[in-house]
Design an enzyme around this catalytic site. Structure first.
Site, short mmCIF file in Angstrom:
data_model
loop_
_atom_site.label_atom_id
_atom_site.label_comp_id
_atom_site.label_asym_id
_atom_site.label_seq_id
_atom_site.Cartn_x
_atom_site.Cartn_y
_atom_site.Cartn_z
N THR A 6 0.82 -1.22 0.00
CA THR A 6 0.00 0.00 0.00
C THR A 6 0.85 1.26 0.00
OG1 THR A 6 -1.89 -1.05 1.08
CG2 THR A 6 -1.68 1.33 1.34
N HIS A 34 -8.82 -6.38 3.31
CA HIS A 34 -7.40 -6.60 3.53
C HIS A 34 -7.21 -8.00 4.09
CE1 HIS A 34 -3.31 -6.15 5.01
NE2 HIS A 34 -3.24 -4.92 4.55
#
Length: 691
Positions: free
Chosen positions: A305, A421
């Site tokens: 990320t 996630h």
């Protein structure tokens, strides 16, 4: 036969015999783990031989240290050294399983910035067979404790440990020479850690990584303005004009960046159990007011990320090891989107439902020029509001909207979702679609969290429409990185109803959504090949921001005649005609391995490879040398980090002051009354309280 057994027993009861036995056990164990736990891409007899050979030199060298000790200490140190290397091997097995990469010093230095909520992830990753990393130690300890092998306290001839060390060094030299012959520039041009481990072994990679980290630190200290000239010349020679048809079409509009965590392109229009997994995002993807890109790839490395954010807002690649936001975010000079737009009258803010230190955001965002950072400190905190890596998306986006309505316009707002996630956990009350049935626990929950994310996006978009913000804004959606790693190929093949899922398929699987939605925008599905590195120049052109002297490695996705070579962080690439994975070339349209190349094709793939290597290398130099401190685009003011504070009380006080000064937030335009009554969510945690 009896004599042979006695000889072996007598030899094992000597210090040298125990050492040899320990080396053999460690070698076999390590080799088997290389074969079963890592996907190193071994091709050909030479690579197979080197994989078998490479554990030996470092095992001899490390365990050989104990041979220099006297008496019982020699055995104790041998066990301790073996335990340390086994623990390192075990840690890499776990890390590799989800990230297809190896642990680095840079990554571990930043572990405090990414360790939040990792407990459940680690428990979900571990397999019983992973503990085979310690099997040799267990065998040695049992044999010693049961006195099947006796401890030899006699002194060894001094020449023996010296000879063992010499043999280890010579063996490593042979290993390195053969490796360099098979892979030219192994230690100087590679961007893929798998190559180092495949050729030289995990322990050698760790030494290489530490040396590289030290070198990187020295590079920054020794860098000067002349280093910037090479980068600037390359950028200027390869700069392309943007698409004039789209220049300024979003000028003056608010900008929303919706970060779709771990969201892959295959989810678009994907159905499970006769149900669309992402109906709201599907609708946006096919809207006439949305520019959608179906060949847009994530280009992240270890930073995941953090790499995606870096590319998105700086058009710089992430580093080959670790995350630049962690290692360089606090100290480096950046010329990022928030600063560029902030100096043109935009209010800039990032929203994230986790702790501010995650990925070092609380420091990096100051370097990037964010006015506000609304982290978990700004939202109501209740036990069932959070899951995995932060606030559940429906609750987060609703609470974020409360601050969005207070932002002076125009604003640049990035909202980072987290529910989708790994390990894809979702409580039953929020599950509205069945898990898939691949049998892989990592994969099967993915559709549930993706569906939940989609519902949250739908609620937020409804609020934008209800408040009229949709007419004043351009909304950009992007998937930051893959959700399912290359270590789950069988499950992915079953999920996608494919017979097989090979390395080529996995390269194509790195597609993630990129969509630009705006009322009145001339939309459609664009087939150009691009990636996250190209987002910033694309956005700046849409906003009509001059962008002809910045240091950016991407190009406007809508620019005519743009290069469509998409670089991956490890040096591989994908393009409309050829795809390169682990040194093997494929025809992109068919997935077939390229046999003999024509001279023209050979020249083309070499040009592609050189372009990828050059851009990765130059981008690395910009970050590791902090080269942007030596260059300033016209009209750009250097960010002064001390001018920014994300203290909640100070930030909210400043926001209220700006609101009453500018009077152009949507809340001020609504006579200073909240518009949260227009936000509707079916989040069970909120509906109990009246939503």
């Amino acid at each position: 036969m009896k004599n042979l057994k006695n000889r072996i027993t007598n030899f094992l009861n000597t210090k040298l015999g125990f050492f040899a036995f320990a080396v053999i056990l460690c070698w076999i164990k390590t080799y088997l783990i290389y074969l079963t736990k890592f996907n190193l891409g071994v091709h050909g007899s030479m690579q197979a031989f080197l994989l078998l050979l490479n554990p030996i030199p470092t095992t001899l060298l490390l365990l050989g240290i104990a041979i220099y000790m006297k008496g019982r200490k020699s055995y104790v140190y041998m066990i301790i050294i073996d335990l340390i290397t086994a623990t390192w091997l075990f840690a890499n097995i776990l890390y590799y399983r989800e990230f297809s990469d190896f642990l680095t010093l840079t990554l571990m230095k930043g572990s405090s910035s990414v360790s939040n909520n990792l407990g459940k992830s680690i428990l979900g990753i571990i397999k019983p067979t992973d503990f085979l990393a310690f099997i040799d130690i267990l065998i040695l300890v049992i044999l010693l404790a049961a006195k099947i092998i006796k401890i030899d306290i006699s002194k060894l001839n001094k020449r023996i440990p010296t000879t063992i060390t010499a043999i280890a060094v010579v063996a490593f030299g042979i290993n390195l020479t053969l490796a360099q012959q098979d892979r030219s520039g192994l230690l100087t041009r590679t961007f893929d850690n798998n190559y180092i481990v495949k050729y030289l072994g995990l322990n050698s990679f760790s030494v290489y990584d530490a040396a590289k980290a030290a070198k990187t630190s020295a590079v920054k200290a020794n860098a000067d303005s002349s280093d910037m000239n090479t980068v600037k010349n390359y950028i200027n020679n390869n700069r392309l004009p943007s698409n004039v048809q789209y220049t300024g079409v979003a000028k003056g509009k608010n900008v929303f960046i919706i970060h779709l965590e771990s969201f892959q392109q295959f989810l678009i229009d994907f159905k499970w159990d006769n149900q669309e997994v992402t109906p709201n995002i599907n609708k946006l993807y096919h809207s006439k007011s949305t520019l959608s890109f179906d060949n847009f790839f994530n280009q992240v490395g270890q930073g995941k990320t953090a790499d995606a954010e870096l590319m998105l807002e700086n058009s710089l690649f992430g580093l080959p090891e670790g995350a630049a936001m962690v290692t360089d975010g606090t100290s480096n000079t950046f010329q990022a989107a928030p600063a560029i737009l902030g100096q043109r009258g935009y209010t800039t803010a990032s929203f994230h439902g986790d702790v501010p230190s995650f990925w070092n955001r609380d420091n990096t965002y100051k370097s990037w020029g964010y006015d506000y950072f609304f982290s978990s400190k700004y939202y109501k905190d209740k036990k069932d509001y959070n899951i995995g890596y932060g606030m559940k998306d429906k609750i987060f986006l609703r609470d974020a909207a409360n601050y969005v309505q207070q932002l002076p316009q125009p604003f640049y707002a990035k909202l980072i979702t987290v529910t989708n996630h790994y390990p894809y956990l979702l409580d039953k009350k929020n599950q509205t679609i069945q898990k898939t049935n691949t049998g892989d626990s990592t994969v099967d929950g993915y559709v549930q969290t993706a569906h939940y994310l989609d519902q949250a996006v739908g609620e937020f978009m409804d609020w934008l429409q209800a408040t009229g913000l949709d007419k004043k804004s351009v909304v950009i959606f992007y998937g930051d990185h893959y959700g399912i790693s290359a270590n789950h190929k069988k499950a992915v093949a079953k999920l996608l109803n494919k017979k097989d899922f090979d390395n080529f398929d996995n390269a194509q699987f790195q597609r993630v959504p990129f969509m630009i939605h705006m009322n009145g925008l001339q939309g459609g599905i664009n087939h150009t090949y691009g990636g996250e590195i190209d987002v910033l120049p694309t956005i700046l052109n849409l906003l009509g921001v001059k962008n002809d002297d910045t240091i950016q490695f991407g190009t406007d996705l809508l620019a005519p005649k743009r290069s469509e070579v998409v670089a991956f962080r490890n040096g591989d690439f994908v393009a409309p005609d050829f795809t390169k994975v682990n040194g093997t070339y494929y025809y992109t349209k068919t997935g077939e391995t390229v046999g003999s190349l024509t001279p023209e094709q050979q020249q083309k793939v070499e040009q592609m490879s050189n372009r990828v290597d050059t851009e990765l290398s130059l981008s690395d130099k910009v970050i590791t040398g902090d080269l942007l401190r030596f260059y300033k685009p016209k009209g750009f003011q250097k960010v002064v980090k001390k001018d920014y504070s994300y203290n909640k009380n100070k930030s909210l006080k400043r926001l209220r002051k700006q609101n009453h000064l500018k009077k152009n937030s949507i809340m001020m335009q609504n006579h200073d009354k909240s518009l949260m009554n227009l936000y509707h969510t079916d989040a069970p945690e909120l509906t109990k309280q009246g939503g």
